[in-house]
Structure formats: C-alpha cells, structure tokens
Design a protein around this motif. Sequence first.
Motif, PDB file in Angstrom:
ATOM      1  N   GLU A 279       4.270  37.964 -44.033  1.00  0.00           N
ATOM      2  CA  GLU A 279       5.273  37.725 -42.990  1.00  0.00           C
ATOM      3  C   GLU A 279       4.716  36.833 -41.890  1.00  0.00           C
ATOM      4  N   THR A 280       3.426  36.994 -41.585  1.00  0.00           N
ATOM      5  CA  THR A 280       2.804  36.155 -40.552  1.00  0.00           C
ATOM      6  C   THR A 280       2.639  34.730 -41.035  1.00  0.00           C
ATOM      7  N   TRP A 281       2.073  34.563 -42.218  1.00  0.00           N
ATOM      8  CA  TRP A 281       1.787  33.216 -42.701  1.00  0.00           C
ATOM      9  C   TRP A 281       3.060  32.442 -43.011  1.00  0.00           C
ATOM     10  N   ARG A 282       4.097  33.119 -43.462  1.00  0.00           N
ATOM     11  CA  ARG A 282       5.362  32.429 -43.727  1.00  0.00           C
ATOM     12  C   ARG A 282       5.875  31.764 -42.451  1.00  0.00           C
ATOM     13  N   ARG A 283       5.744  32.453 -41.352  1.00  0.00           N
ATOM     14  CA  ARG A 283       6.235  31.919 -40.079  1.00  0.00           C
ATOM     15  C   ARG A 283       5.284  30.862 -39.511  1.00  0.00           C
ATOM     16  N   ARG A 284       3.981  31.051 -39.714  1.00  0.00           N
ATOM     17  CA  ARG A 284       3.051  30.021 -39.248  1.00  0.00           C
ATOM     18  C   ARG A 284       3.233  28.726 -40.027  1.00  0.00           C
ATOM     19  N   ASP A 285       3.625  28.827 -41.280  1.00  0.00           N
ATOM     20  CA  ASP A 285       3.884  27.617 -42.070  1.00  0.00           C
ATOM     21  C   ASP A 285       5.049  26.817 -41.510  1.00  0.00           C
ATOM     22  N   SER A 286       5.941  27.482 -40.769  1.00  0.00           N
ATOM     23  CA  SER A 286       7.095  26.790 -40.184  1.00  0.00           C
ATOM     24  C   SER A 286       6.803  26.296 -38.767  1.00  0.00           C
ATOM     25  N   ALA A 287       5.542  26.418 -38.344  1.00  0.00           N
ATOM     26  CA  ALA A 287       5.087  25.910 -37.047  1.00  0.00           C
ATOM     27  C   ALA A 287       5.698  26.654 -35.856  1.00  0.00           C
ATOM     28  N   MET A 288       6.074  27.908 -36.063  1.00  0.00           N
ATOM     29  CA  MET A 288       6.515  28.730 -34.927  1.00  0.00           C
ATOM     30  C   MET A 288       5.345  28.954 -33.972  1.00  0.00           C
TER      31      MET A 288
END
Length: 296
Positions: free
Chosen positions: A248-257
């Motif tokens: 869940e963390t990495w998915r969002r970091r991949d979107s540059a949040m």
Amino acid sequence: MDLPDPAVDPARAEDIAPDLLVVPNRGVQLVPNIGVVGGSHSVLVIDTGLGRDNAEQVLAFAREQARGRRIYLTTTHFHPEHAFGAQVFAGEATYLVNRAQADDLATKGPGYLSMFRGLGESVARRLDGVQLATPDVVYADDRGHDLDLGGRVVHLRPTGRAHSRGDQVVTVPDAGVLFTGDLVETGQFAIFPWFPPHDTDVSGVRWIEVVDRLAARRPATVVPGHGDLGGADLLHVVRDYLTELRDETWRRRDSAMSEETVVAEVTDVLLRRHPDWAGREWIAPGVGCLCAEHSG
C-alpha cells in the motif's frame, strides 16, 4: 497522558511445556512476554521487563523455578522493556546476547533510556536507577549460539536487521516453542522504531523476509513480544500485514504522492482492514520506514 504502570506479574506465569513457563504481558503496554526455560542443570530467562523492580521480581521467580540450578539471561533485543533490567541479574546469572544486540545496547541504549523516561511518570519511575548492563557473553551473529541447559539445548539465533539491527529469536526445539521478541505481536500493528535521524535501523523489507523464514520452521507455539501466544499462524498474520503495509505504501509512492498523503491514505486503509488492532500509532512510522526503503 501517562501510560498504565508497566508491571510484570510473575504470579500469572503459565506452563506451556515441561519446565517451560511464560510470564504473560496481559495486554499491558511496555510489558513483554517473559520466558523461563529449564534443563537438568540450568535455567534460561528470556527478557527482563522494564527497570530494576520488574527485573527483581523476574529474578526471584527464576530462582524459585531454578531450585539451585545455574541461571542464564538473554534478551530478544535491546529495547527498554526487554533488556533494561539486566543489571539486576549481575552476579547471579550469565547474561548472553548476539554481537549486534550488544552493540545496539551500548550505542543506542542511553538515547532510548532518555526517550522512554519521557513517556510518563509511571514509566520514568520504573526506569529510576537503571544502568545499562554489559553482557557477560557476546556471540557472533553469523554463528548463533546453542545453550545446553542439561538434557535440553536452546538455540539462540540472530535474525539480522528487521525490527531492530540486533534482533534475536530463541527456539526450544524439543517443545516446538519459538520466542520472537517484537518481530511478532498479537492483535496490534507492528512496532516500527523509526526515529530519524536517531534510529533508522528498522527495515520493513528485511522484516518480511525474516518472518517468512521463521514461518517455514512451523513452530508449535509462538511467544510474541507482546500479546497472546499462538501457533505458526501468528507468523503468517504478521508477514501478511507487513506485506500489505509495504504494498500500500509503495503503490502510492510510485504515483509521486507526498509522504504526508501516503501516511493518511495508508492509515485509513489499514484501520478499516484491522479495526480491532491496537497500536495504530505505529502505522505512520512504518510508512515512513518503507517510503525510505522505496527510495533506496
């Protein structure tokens, strides 16, 4: 807000196998599950409780169980409720740990002592007069240590960096019992001691690998650092949670949040999935750790 008094209660000790007892934490914060494991000539105590008074009760209980047998002490890692009572055992027990844990105790122990004293009056009172102990025996992390208690050999094994840099698990093979320290908790979010810039040794990625290896052993009984005892399923629950926290963390970091947004969104998701778990304050540090690991 002051925390409840983190008092160890040896009167609540439970037999989980022949000559093998656990003093349970009873769901009280900063009280660990403490083990007492016996053989024909020696007894091993696993973790001390927070501060001198708790450790004195644990030592008195160990003496009763030992009935003249030699006493050893080990700790699962250097954090205060697990190791900051070891001074009480000096002269009565042989204190042995792995090298990385001994180094953690020497280099980070004073900072953690100061930090924990700020958690409230009851905790500060328990830490009054604490001096960090120096282990009597320090064994190499790449070899582990087999402790012969007499007719029962207990395996002390460093895991490498995970919850801390010096985590150690303790296995009693003849009873199928595994003491995990804070690599495993029951009914709560995993404790991430992510305190940059002072301590950033926790690794969510390595933690998943470590718990996977422990699960492959299929222990009959798992004694977590905090919470109720269970079987190998506890290891799977922790591994699955750490995996979903990472994903869940990495998915969002991949979107540059921004990290702030990642923390808010992941916290919301995990609280909805695990509404009854305690320790929700550890989600944000876990996200921070995994954001750092995502960035390399």
